[in-house]
Structure formats: structure tokens, C-alpha cells
Motif scaffolding. Structure first.
Motif, mmCIF file in Angstrom:
data_model
loop_
_atom_site.group_PDB
_atom_site.id
_atom_site.type_symbol
_atom_site.label_atom_id
_atom_site.label_comp_id
_atom_site.label_asym_id
_atom_site.label_seq_id
_atom_site.Cartn_x
_atom_site.Cartn_y
_atom_site.Cartn_z
ATOM 1 N N LYS A 649 0.815 -1.218 0.000
ATOM 2 C CA LYS A 649 0.000 0.000 0.000
ATOM 3 C C LYS A 649 0.849 1.270 0.000
ATOM 4 O O LYS A 649 0.519 2.249 -0.630
ATOM 5 C CB LYS A 649 -0.897 0.037 1.264
ATOM 6 N N PRO A 677 8.123 5.219 1.776
ATOM 7 C CA PRO A 677 8.498 6.556 2.273
ATOM 8 C C PRO A 677 9.116 6.541 3.686
ATOM 9 O O PRO A 677 9.710 7.536 4.110
ATOM 10 C CB PRO A 677 7.166 7.300 2.305
ATOM 11 N N ILE A 679 8.754 5.927 7.981
ATOM 12 C CA ILE A 679 7.813 6.469 8.964
ATOM 13 C C ILE A 679 8.560 7.404 9.912
ATOM 14 O O ILE A 679 9.574 7.016 10.492
ATOM 15 C CB ILE A 679 7.153 5.322 9.760
ATOM 16 N N ARG A 693 -3.943 6.581 11.549
ATOM 17 C CA ARG A 693 -3.360 6.587 10.205
ATOM 18 C C ARG A 693 -2.487 7.825 10.108
ATOM 19 O O ARG A 693 -2.940 8.922 10.406
ATOM 20 C CB ARG A 693 -4.445 6.640 9.144
ATOM 21 N N PHE A 706 -8.004 1.889 7.228
ATOM 22 C CA PHE A 706 -8.816 2.242 8.406
ATOM 23 C C PHE A 706 -8.000 2.416 9.672
ATOM 24 O O PHE A 706 -8.531 2.752 10.711
ATOM 25 C CB PHE A 706 -9.874 1.154 8.655
ATOM 26 N N GLY A 707 -6.737 2.105 9.601
ATOM 27 C CA GLY A 707 -5.896 2.219 10.803
ATOM 28 C C GLY A 707 -6.190 1.141 11.820
ATOM 29 O O GLY A 707 -6.076 1.371 13.028
ATOM 30 N N LEU A 708 -6.537 -0.039 11.329
ATOM 31 C CA LEU A 708 -6.843 -1.140 12.260
ATOM 32 C C LEU A 708 -5.810 -2.256 12.197
ATOM 33 O O LEU A 708 -5.550 -2.943 13.185
ATOM 34 C CB LEU A 708 -8.211 -1.737 11.911
ATOM 35 N N GLY A 709 -5.191 -2.446 11.026
ATOM 36 C CA GLY A 709 -4.328 -3.604 10.791
ATOM 37 C C GLY A 709 -3.228 -3.777 11.828
ATOM 38 O O GLY A 709 -3.086 -4.847 12.429
ATOM 39 N N LEU A 710 -2.436 -2.715 12.059
ATOM 40 C CA LEU A 710 -1.304 -2.841 12.988
ATOM 41 C C LEU A 710 -1.795 -3.053 14.419
ATOM 42 O O LEU A 710 -1.192 -3.795 15.189
ATOM 43 C CB LEU A 710 -0.402 -1.602 12.911
ATOM 44 N N PHE A 736 8.967 -3.727 9.176
ATOM 45 C CA PHE A 736 8.063 -4.117 10.261
ATOM 46 C C PHE A 736 8.439 -5.519 10.693
ATOM 47 O O PHE A 736 8.767 -6.365 9.856
ATOM 48 C CB PHE A 736 6.613 -4.091 9.761
HETATM 49 P P1 ADP Z 1 -4.068 1.182 7.621
HETATM 50 O O1 ADP Z 1 -2.974 0.714 6.773
HETATM 51 O O2 ADP Z 1 -5.345 0.503 7.337
HETATM 52 O O3 ADP Z 1 -4.177 2.664 7.662
HETATM 53 P P2 ADP Z 1 -2.525 0.084 9.735
HETATM 54 O O4 ADP Z 1 -2.836 -0.085 11.191
HETATM 55 O O5 ADP Z 1 -2.144 -1.120 9.000
HETATM 56 O O6 ADP Z 1 -3.776 0.771 9.111
HETATM 57 O O7 ADP Z 1 -1.375 1.159 9.607
HETATM 58 C C1 ADP Z 1 -1.479 2.332 10.313
HETATM 59 C C2 ADP Z 1 -0.705 3.422 9.614
HETATM 60 O O8 ADP Z 1 0.682 3.144 9.628
HETATM 61 C C3 ADP Z 1 -1.022 3.554 8.162
HETATM 62 O O9 ADP Z 1 -2.147 4.382 7.970
HETATM 63 C C4 ADP Z 1 0.246 4.202 7.608
HETATM 64 O O10 ADP Z 1 0.169 5.576 7.795
HETATM 65 C C5 ADP Z 1 1.316 3.630 8.481
HETATM 66 N N1 ADP Z 1 1.986 2.478 7.830
HETATM 67 C C6 ADP Z 1 1.726 1.175 8.010
HETATM 68 N N2 ADP Z 1 2.599 0.428 7.297
HETATM 69 C C7 ADP Z 1 3.412 1.275 6.645
HETATM 70 C C8 ADP Z 1 4.498 1.121 5.723
HETATM 71 N N3 ADP Z 1 4.930 -0.068 5.355
HETATM 72 N N4 ADP Z 1 5.092 2.217 5.237
HETATM 73 C C9 ADP Z 1 4.689 3.444 5.632
HETATM 74 N N5 ADP Z 1 3.664 3.650 6.493
HETATM 75 C C10 ADP Z 1 3.015 2.594 6.990
#
Ligand code: ADP
Length: 742
Positions: A649, A677, A679, A693, A706-710, A736
Motif C-alpha cells: 500500500k 516513504p 515512517i 493513520r 482504516f488504521g486497524l491492521g497494525l 516491520f
Molecule cells: P491502515 O494501513 O489501514 O491505515 P494500519 O494499522 O495497517 O492501518 O497502519 C497504520 C498506519 O501506519 C497507516 O495508515 C500508515 O500511515 C502507516 N503504515 C503502516 N505500514 C506502513 C508502511 N509499510 N510504510 C509506511 N507507512 C506505513
């Protein structure tokens, strides 16, 4: 003297008048009396006798000599009359009475004068006045007696004419030497302090040259080694030609005075040092308000050097002090002689001082300390107290002051009271916040108290109180320890009951939504898979006939596959949603089983590859054949898929994504590295929060975020006893990772 002054009282007496009537008597410097040898009547009384006895010849002649002058023998043969008779002559010293009753002392020579018949007829008495001389002698004697009687005084002579230097003292003590014995000057020198000898000699020489008296102080070392101070007063004596004959003088023992002086000097030096070193500024003002003493600190505060202050009036130097309460107080002390203590801002120094002013014999003594800092602290304290009080009284949030150990309430505002339902009196009567806390929050409280002791404050945390009705009141609480009473702290309490209700409702809603969405989705997915399978079979069975329609059939196939992919995305989203609700109400469970991790990673990567064939996904696994762990395979796969999804993504499409694993002693570490990019460090913690997010990270895919995955990933890994994290630097991609215990 006129001849008429020489008279005969009795003409019938045969007197050698020619003898008497000569210029001898008239010119004589001595008093001459002629008297009858028998009757003692005075016949002759010259002018010197008149002067000496204060009686004119007219008054004297004819009087009885014995009765008139009452002679008394002082020196010589006492019975002068008998001697006169026997020897015809007498010499000696007489005391006689003057007309005014004063005593005169005379050197008397008395001679019998015989008449023609050789009979004793008259007594010729020639008297030389010794009164003055004897008086002088007596004075000298007394003086000598007096001086020698005084312990501290000695008299000395240094005779130049005699070939030895003579220092004679009357008393042993001052000059050490035995009294009355001439001493060699060199010998004397051995007793004088070496530093004082030459200056003494120089002073004596100068006195000799200038004909002046001199004084000099010198030290004498006694044979026992003790030192004495002498004050030497000398006077040069010359002969008639002006040649120096001798020096004479007195020596005064001034040891005690010197010691007293020394004591005074050291004492006053000590006092001076003391006064200079005390941490207070010290000033003495005389009754005319003039500075007579200022210590260094006072000078520093006043901002003037000592010599600019001493002797000058405080009001002349600092007119700005006039009219202030400093002036009022100082004047009051000067008048009433009563000490005063006061705090005041001194415009001269621009500082606040605590003044102590005391009456002194000839003015006032004032000492003062700089209390500006204290004043400022007081001021700040007062200001912050006012602010705090305003905050408490504003009743915006609940505020309570409590003790940490005993848990007592010292103060509480209305908001807090209505929160817990108790009155202020009930709280202060001995209720404890510890017993008002349900057991499940007591651990959190303990943490907070620890934090307070360590850092003085504790971060806001959620807890609940049991209110008066026994119901739980959820609150958000933060506290700060009061500085000067370490066991006390002020707590800020926010009622979050409403928020908690909302959260609960939201969870229910999310759960319902998730469930309601998932059920039809599962059915759709099942039907879709069935359709795909039937379609495949249909194609196989009718392949030759369908050749001409192959292009349109391929389109159907692609549409079915796309529908399937979207359903999977949707499914994950719904799963995340459900999972996050479970995390929130602590119902998330996993079913771990021993198994090999490697196939899980391979399968997930393969799946992802299948779903996103356009992306380059590289797998870097160790050569090890089996990595045995205790895991819920679906959940771990879900986490890895989530990491890979994110990498797709957020990183450019043409950049590869790497997946790998490191095996360590107690854990395995699975990672997903992208060239996206990166973080920013400040959000690396937050991305694990629910619904978070990062606003500045661009989502390149069409998949909604949605900001739920992590958030879900972290909870799942935590359930496995592992950890999650990210290593990333903006512009340099992200890695990660999660660990699983082995
Ligand atoms: P989502 O991807 O659905 O927004 P996540 O909980 O998976 O929710 O991720 C939270 C936020 O972390 C993302 O919105 C993004 O801003 C940042 N993020 C996650 N993975 C990456 C990545 N590989 N590279 C850059 N930013 C990331």
C-alpha cells in the motif's frame, strides 16, 4: 642699708657700733640679726632680714629673738646656745618662723660679740636662706622616691664624660639590671631586642644633635626569655660650651599597655574579619546619620565603595530613601532606642531586604539580608496558589488533595464531591481513596503512586471510584505531588462515564456491523467460489465449442477473480473490525498449537503473490528446514499478510518487498521490508493505535485504510507472547517485524 637702720635698743650697752654700722651689713646678701646674748632682744635687723622674715626693722628691733623666730635646729649641734657660750660660735641649719607663720630654713652662723670688759654681750647671726633649695631637694627626693617606688619606672643616665656607658636604673624590673650599678652599654645591648637597638641609638643621636628630648619604644628580652616593652624618654645634657655631657631619662614599662594594645588590635582585627565575613550586610550610622562602619557586603548591596560612604550622611547620599518606610523605621530606632525588624524593598539596591536595626551608643547598627529570591518565590507561590484556587473553584474538573500513604482526602472541590456522591465533611472525616477504589484498579493506583514518588507527577490513567451508592464511576485521573509536603498530591479527576458508555455502544455497533457484514459476505464468497468452479468445469467440458468465444469467457474469468479478490480484502477489513472490537472488550482469543512456522510464511507469501501478481515479493528464509513454534497459524498468517499488504500500500509499485526471518536463541523474528516513504520517528509508536493513520504517508493503492491492521497485529502477537515493532527512517523504507517465542 642706711646707718639709721642699725640701731641700738639700749644705749647703755657697750656695743661696737662701728662694727655694726658698716656697709658690710648694708650690702650683705644674707639676713643679719644682732641680739642681746642674755635677754635675746634684737638690736639689729638688716633689710635682708626684713625680706626673709617679712618684718620691718621697726617691728623687729626690741623683740625677743627666740619668741619672734622660734628657731629650731635642723642640722648641727642642737644646743646652739651652750656651744655659743663655750666656743663663741655656732653653725648649723635652723628652721625659723616668718611673720606670716611660714617656716624658713636658713644656714645660720652665730658669733658671740664681747664688750670692752670682755664679757659676752651680743650675738651676731648671719642667716642664708636655704628654704627654696631645701624645698627643691625635698621635691627631688620625693620625686626619686616616688619614681623608684613605682614598679614600672626606671631612671637612667648615660654619661659620656666617664669612659663607660652608664645605664643605671633604680628598680630592677624595668631595665633588668641591678639597681644603682653602672652597666656597660654593650652589656645593656644584649638585653635589647635586635630590631630595636639601632632605632634607639639613632633617636638618642638625633636628640643630641637637635637638643631635643626624645621618646622611643623598645623591647627588652629578659634572661628568662620573656619580652617586655619599655618607653624610653631621654633628655640630652650639655656643658657650658655646648658639648654633650650625658643623656638622662626615664624608662617606663609599657608591656601591659602594649599587650592591651595588641589584644585590642587582634580583637578588633578579629571582630573586623568577623564582621566582614558574616553573610549579612552591616552598617553603623552615627547620630548625624553618617556612615561610620560598612562591611564589604553592605558596600556591594549599596553599590558604592567604602570610602564613598564613610563620613557621609545616608540621606545626603541616597535621597530616594527619604519618605520610605526604611527612613521611618530608622528614625524611630534612633529616637526610641528600640530595635526594629522589618522587610522592605530598598530602591538603592533594587532588592528586598530583611532589616534588623538596633540602637547603638552613638547611633544605630543595622544589618540586612537579601530576601529578594524568597520574596519572588513567595510571589510566584502566591500567584500559582491563586491560579490553582481559581481552577479548584472553577469546578471544571474534579480536584482533590490527598495523602499518598494514608489515602486521606485533605481537600476536594464540588465536581469531585458530586462525582463520588460524598459530602466534603464525609470525605475529610476519614474516607480513603484507597478503599474507594475497586480491587481491579489498585495495581494501576500503585503504579501511579510509584510514578509520583519518582517523578513528582503521574500521567493520566483510567480508573474507577466506588461512589457512595456503591456504583463504579469511571474516571481519568492525573496527579502531581505537592513540593513541600511530599506525601501529599493534587489529583485532577475527569468523569469519563459518558465516554465509556459511548465506547461500549460503539463496540457493540462495530460488532454488529462486523457480524452483519460478514454473514452475507461469507455467503457471497461461497457462491462466488462455486460459480468459479462451475465455470472452470464448464469450460473444460465444452472447450472445443467455446473456442470462438474464448475472449469473452476470459473476461468472465477475470471478473470473477476480481470479485473474489475484493471479497478477500473486504473480508480482512471486516475481520480486523471484529478483531479490534474483541481487543477492546478483551475477548480476543487465539488457539496456539505446536507447528512449523516456515510453511505459514511461505503460504502467506504465495497467497499475497497470487492476489498481487504485479508486485515483486522476495522471500529470504534461512536454510533451516523446520522452525518449531507454538502458534495459531491463521492469526500469524494474518499478521504477516497485514505487514505485506501495508508494504504494498505505502511503497511504490516498482519497488520490491522483502520478507524474511531471523532465528535467535529464544525467539524467531519475522520481518517485512519495503522501500517506501518510511515512517517519521514521532509517529512510530502511534501507528499501533486503533484507527491511527499517519496523515503524511500516502496510500498508493486503491485499498482503503482504516488504521486497524497494525492494532490487531500487535494484539495477536501479544497473545502469542511476542512483540512487534518497526525500524524506519523517512525516505529509507520501513522494516516491520514481530517476534514469537521459541
Ligand atoms: P491502515 O494501513 O489501514 O491505515 P494500519 O494499522 O495497517 O492501518 O497502519 C497504520 C498506519 O501506519 C497507516 O495508515 C500508515 O500511515 C502507516 N503504515 C503502516 N505500514 C506502513 C508502511 N509499510 N510504510 C509506511 N507507512 C506505513
Amino acid at each position: 642699708m642706711e646707718a639709721s637702720h642699725i640701731s641700738l635698743a639700749r644705749q647703755d650697752q657697750h656695743v661696737p657700733i662701728e662694727l655694726l654700722n658698716t656697709s658690710l651689713f648694708m650690702l650683705a646678701h644674707d639676713a643679719i640679726i644682732v641680739r642681746d646674748a642674755h635677754s635675746q632682744h634684737i638690736y639689729l635687723w638688716n633689710s635682708e632680714a626684713e625680706k626673709l622674715y617679712g618684718l620691718s626693722w621697726q617691728e623687729a628691733i626690741g623683740q625677743n629673738y627666740i619668741e619672734l623666730l622660734q628657731p629650731r635646729v635642723l642640722m648641727g649641734e642642737p644646743d646652739n646656745e651652750t656651744l655659743l657660750e663655750q666656743e663663741g660660735e655656732w653653725q648649723g641649719e635652723l628652721a625659723q618662723r616668718r611673720h606670716d607663720n611660714q617656716e624658713v630654713i636658713v644656714q645660720s652662723r652665730q658669733t658671740l660679740i664681747y664688750d670692752h670688759s670682755n664679757k659676752r654681750s651680743l650675738v651676731l647671726e648671719i642667716n642664708q636662706d636655704l628654704t627654696e633649695r631645701r624645698r627643691l631637694e625635698q621635691t627631688v627626693k620625693e620625686y626619686v622616691q616616688l619614681t623608684t617606688a613605682a614598679e614600672e619606672l626606671g631612671i637612667w643616665f648615660w654619661d659620656f664624660a666617664k669612659q663607660f656607658d652608664q645605664a643605671t636604673n633604680y628598680r630592677e624590673k624595668p631595665l633588668i639590671l641591678p639597681p644603682g650599678i653602672p652597666v656597660d652599654l654593650a652589656q645593656y645591648k644584649t638585653h635589647v631586642h635586635p630590631d630595636d637597638w639601632q632605632p634607639g641609638i639613632d633617636a638618642a643621636n638625633q636628640a643630641l644633635q637637635t637638643h631635643h628630648n626624645y621618646t622611643k619604644e623598645l623591647r627588652i628580652i629578659e634572661p628568662n626569655g620573656q619580652m617586655r616593652w619599655l618607653l624610653i624618654c631621654g633628655r640630652p645634657i650639655y656643658d657650658e660650651q655646648g658639648n654633650p655631657l650625658r643623656l638622662m631619662g626615664v624608662a617606663l614599662d609599657i608591656t601591659e599597655r602594649k599587650q592591651a594594645e595588641e589584644l585590642l588590635r587582634t580583637t578588633s582585627e578579629r571582630i573586623r574579619v568577623l564582621l566582614e565575613s558574616i553573610p549579612d550586610a552591616l552598617v553603623h550610622l552615627d547620630e548625624h546619620w553618617r556612615y561610620t562602619y560598612v562591611n564589604a557586603l553592605a558596600c556591594q548591596y549599596i553599590g558604592r565603595p567604602k570610602n564613598a560612604l564613610l563620613g557621609n550622611s545616608i540621606w545626603d547620599l541616597f535621597p530616594e530613601t527619604l519618605g520610605t518606610s526604611i527612613e521611618k523605621n530608622l528614625r524611630q530606632v534612633m529616637i526610641t532606642k528600640q530595635a526594629a525588624h522589618f522587610e522592605e524593598y530598598a530602591p538603592v539596591a533594587g532588592l528586598w531586604f530583611l532589616f534588623h536595626v538596633y540602637p547603638a551608643l552613638d547611633g544605630i547598627v543595622m544589618h540586612f539580608q537579601d530576601i529578594s529570591e524568597r520574596k519572588q518565590i513567595e510571589e510566584t507561590l502566591r500567584a500559582s496558589e491563586t491560579k490553582l484556587r481559581r481552577l479548584v473553584d472553577a469546578n471544571i474538573i474534579g480536584i482533590a488533595v490527598v495523602t499518598l500513604v494514608a489515602g486521606r482526602f485533605l481537600e476536594a472541590n464540588d465536581v469531585f464531591l458530586s462525582l463520588v456522591g460524598y459530602t466534603r465533611e464525609e470525605l475529610q472525616a476519614g474516607l480513603s481513596w484507597i478503599t474507594m477504589t475497586p480491587p481491579e484498579y489498585q495495581q494501576a493506583d500503585k503504579h501511579a503512586v510509584q510514578e509520583l514518588y519518582q517523578h513528582g507527577i503521574c500521567k493520566p490513567y483510567e480508573k474507577a471510584f466506588i461512589n457512595k451508592e456503591g456504583k463504579l464511576v469511571p474516571v481519568l485521573i492525573a496527579a502531581a505531588r505537592l513540593e513541600n509536603t511530599p506525601d501529599q498530591c493534587i489529583c485532577f479527576i475527569l468523569d469519563i462515564a459518558e465516554q465509556k458508555d459511548l465506547e461500549k455502544q460503539r463496540e457493540v455497533l462495530l460488532g454488529v456491523i462486523g457480524h452483519e457484514l460478514r454473514t452475507p459476505l461469507t455467503a457471497i464468497k461461497g457462491n462466488l467460489q462455486l460459480a468459479q468452479r462451475r465455470f472452470q468445469r464448464f469450460r473444460k467440458e465444452h472447450s472445443p465449442q467455446l473456442e470462438q468465444d474464448s475472449a469473452s469467457l476470459a473476461k468472465i474469468d477475470i471478473s470473477l477473480e476480481q470479485a473474489h479478490r475484493q471479497i478477500r480484502v473486504q473480508e480482512r477489513l471486516i475481520n480486523d473490525l471484529l478483531e479490534s472490537t474483541r481487543i477492546a472488550d478483551s475477548t480476543l482469543t487465539i488457539t496456539p498449537q505446536p507447528g512449523d512456522l516456515l510453511p505459514i510464511i511461505r503460504d502467506t507469501v504465495e497467497d499475497m503473490h497470487f492476489i498481487y501478481p504485479e508486485r515483486v515479493l522476495l522471500l529470504e528464509l534461512p536454510v533451516q528446514e523446520v522452525v518449531q513454534v507454538n502458534i495459531d497459524a491463521d492469526r500469524v498468517g494474518q499478521v504477516l499478510a497485514n505487514y505485506i499488504m501495508n508494504a504494498f500500500k505505502y511503497s511504490p509499485e516498482d519497488k520490491p518487498v522483502r520478507v524474511g526471518m531471523d532465528i535467535e536463541e529464544h525467539e524467531v523474528r519475522v520481518w517485512v521490508r519495503d522501500e517506501g516513504p518510511g515512517i517519521p520517528p514521532e509517529v512510530q509508536q502511534q501507528i499501533w493505535e486503533r484507527f491511527y493513520r499517519a496523515s503524511n504517508i500516502k496510500n498508493r493503492s486503491k485499498v482503503r485504510s482504516f488504521g486497524l491492521g497494525l492494532h490487531v497485529s500487535r494484539a495477536l502477537i501479544a497473545e502469542h507472547g511476542g512483540q512487534v515493532g518497526v525500524e524506519s527512517r523517512p525516505g529509507e523504507g520501513s522494516t516491520f517485524w514481530f517476534t514469537l517465542p521459541r
